[in-house]
Design an enzyme around this catalytic site. Structure first.
Site, PDB file in Angstrom:
ATOM      1  N   ILE A  86      39.245 -19.302 -24.573  1.00  0.00           N
ATOM      2  CA  ILE A  86      38.549 -18.202 -23.583  1.00  0.00           C
ATOM      3  C   ILE A  86      39.628 -17.658 -22.573  1.00  0.00           C
ATOM      4  CG2 ILE A  86      37.375 -19.952 -22.757  1.00  0.00           C
ATOM      5  CD1 ILE A  86      34.711 -17.485 -23.309  1.00  0.00           C
ATOM      6  N   THR A  87      38.769 -16.345 -22.136  1.00  0.00           N
ATOM      7  CA  THR A  87      39.116 -15.971 -21.467  1.00  0.00           C
ATOM      8  C   THR A  87      38.604 -14.854 -20.933  1.00  0.00           C
ATOM      9  OG1 THR A  87      41.951 -15.301 -19.766  1.00  0.00           O
ATOM     10  CG2 THR A  87      41.214 -14.724 -22.094  1.00  0.00           C
ATOM     11  N   TRP A  88      39.133 -14.556 -19.313  1.00  0.00           N
ATOM     12  CA  TRP A  88      37.812 -13.516 -18.971  1.00  0.00           C
ATOM     13  C   TRP A  88      39.063 -12.190 -17.681  1.00  0.00           C
ATOM     14  CZ3 TRP A  88      38.461 -11.147 -13.485  1.00  0.00           C
ATOM     15  CH2 TRP A  88      37.734  -9.787 -13.251  1.00  0.00           C
ATOM     16  N   ALA A 103      48.029 -15.251 -17.614  1.00  0.00           N
ATOM     17  CA  ALA A 103      47.456 -15.906 -18.915  1.00  0.00           C
ATOM     18  C   ALA A 103      48.478 -15.420 -20.084  1.00  0.00           C
ATOM     19  CB  ALA A 103      45.834 -15.959 -19.289  1.00  0.00           C
ATOM     20  N   ILE A 104      48.429 -16.254 -21.364  1.00  0.00           N
ATOM     21  CA  ILE A 104      49.150 -15.359 -22.654  1.00  0.00           C
ATOM     22  C   ILE A 104      48.154 -15.189 -23.569  1.00  0.00           C
ATOM     23  CG2 ILE A 104      51.350 -15.033 -23.763  1.00  0.00           C
ATOM     24  CD1 ILE A 104      52.704 -15.276 -21.038  1.00  0.00           C
ATOM     25  N   PHE A 157      49.285  -9.919 -22.223  1.00  0.00           N
ATOM     26  CA  PHE A 157      49.424 -11.071 -20.865  1.00  0.00           C
ATOM     27  C   PHE A 157      48.216 -10.222 -19.952  1.00  0.00           C
ATOM     28  CE2 PHE A 157      51.998  -7.547 -19.621  1.00  0.00           C
ATOM     29  CZ  PHE A 157      51.406  -7.209 -19.762  1.00  0.00           C
ATOM     30  N   ALA A 158      47.158 -11.016 -19.516  1.00  0.00           N
ATOM     31  CA  ALA A 158      45.970 -10.801 -17.761  1.00  0.00           C
ATOM     32  C   ALA A 158      47.475 -11.962 -16.900  1.00  0.00           C
ATOM     33  CB  ALA A 158      44.823 -10.805 -18.521  1.00  0.00           C
ATOM     34  N   CYS A 203      40.644 -20.381 -20.633  1.00  0.00           N
ATOM     35  CA  CYS A 203      41.935 -21.311 -21.756  1.00  0.00           C
ATOM     36  C   CYS A 203      41.565 -22.642 -21.926  1.00  0.00           C
ATOM     37  CB  CYS A 203      43.447 -20.872 -21.261  1.00  0.00           C
ATOM     38  SG  CYS A 203      43.923 -19.463 -20.437  1.00  0.00           S
TER      39      CYS A 203
END
Length: 256
Positions: free
Chosen positions: A69-71, A180-181, A194-195, A211
């Site tokens: 999980i990510t934002w 993050a990837i 990516f972010a 993550c």
């Protein structure tokens, strides 16, 4: 594709990714990267654990990328490369190229970053703790990748080479993930991406376990620089380094 007041809703960007992916599979377009900013949204990759979801019931969009999980949201530069990988396909090499482009970008901006063994993304390492003694209970055996098409695969030795800092085992303070990837490869063409945290409201990360990582933190270019660094300032830098890194794919000596 749109930043600031022209930020792109996640569902709109997802539909555009799928459209471009089909065109790239058919060789009707060249490799393409969407660069954009999203309104606030949580997305959950295939490896997300239920306990990592927001405790307050905030909606989450399930997606078919790898990772957890990510934002995404204001202050974060998101990139979705739609790239046909060389044959034989090497997803690890592709993830490393994304990391390399982001590491070069952060260096130019003035933030030193690195890779961390067994963890994808781009990191700022915590400060060494003087006279620290390794606690065996904090040492995690690396047995699988966290990001590779959502599949639990064995560790690739290239993810533990000299380019990678050892995972935190109580010898330094919290590492901070700046980028993050999370990727997916279908029919030889990449999706998701990516972010990079430029200047987001970091409290969005407080509602989740980003993550799925509990022994490290999340950082931003703004927090590391000590001054505001907006998405608009990062965009041309990242765009240039992505172009440079992926141009190297044409050079046989660097393709391995």
């Amino acid at each position: 594709m749109g930043i600031g007041e022209e930020s792109v809703p996640y569902e709109v960007a997802w539909a555009e990714q799928q459209r471009l992916h089909a065109l790239r599979v058919a060789d009707e377009i060249p490799d393409t990267v969407l660069l954009l900013e999203h309104p606030p949204v949580y997305t959950a990759g295939r490896r997300t654990n239920p306990e990592d979801y927001p405790l307050d019931g905030t909606p989450v969009v399930p997606v078919n990328r790898g990772g957890e999980i990510t934002w995404h949201g204001p202050g974060q530069l998101v990139g979705y490369p739609i790239v046909k990988l060389p044959d034989p396909m090497d997803v690890v090499a592709y993830v490393r190229r994304l990391e390399e482009a982001l590491i070069r970008s952060c260096t130019e901006i003035g933030v030193g970053t690195t890779r961390v063994e067994g963890r994808s993304g781009v990191w700022v390492l915590g400060q060494d703790i003087p006279d620290a003694v390794v606690d065996p209970s904090q040492v995690v055996e690396i047995g699988k990748l966290t990001l590779r098409m959502g599949l639990p695969l064995g560790i690739d030795p290239r993810l533990a080479g000299p380019e990678y800092a050892a995972s935190n085992a109580g010898q330094r303070g919290d590492d901070r993930k700046l980028a993050a990837i999370g990727v997916r490869v279908a029919r030889g063409v990449t999706m998701h991406g990516f972010a990079l945290n430029c200047d987001p409201d970091m409290t969005w990360f407080d509602r989740i376990v980003p993550c799925g990582i509990r022994d490290a933190g999340v950082g931003s270019l703004t927090s590391e620089l000590g001054r505001a660094f907006p998405v608009g300032a990062a965009l041309p830098v990242v765009e240039r380094h992505l172009s440079e890194v992926f141009a190297e794919l044409a050079e046989p000596a660097l393709a391995r």
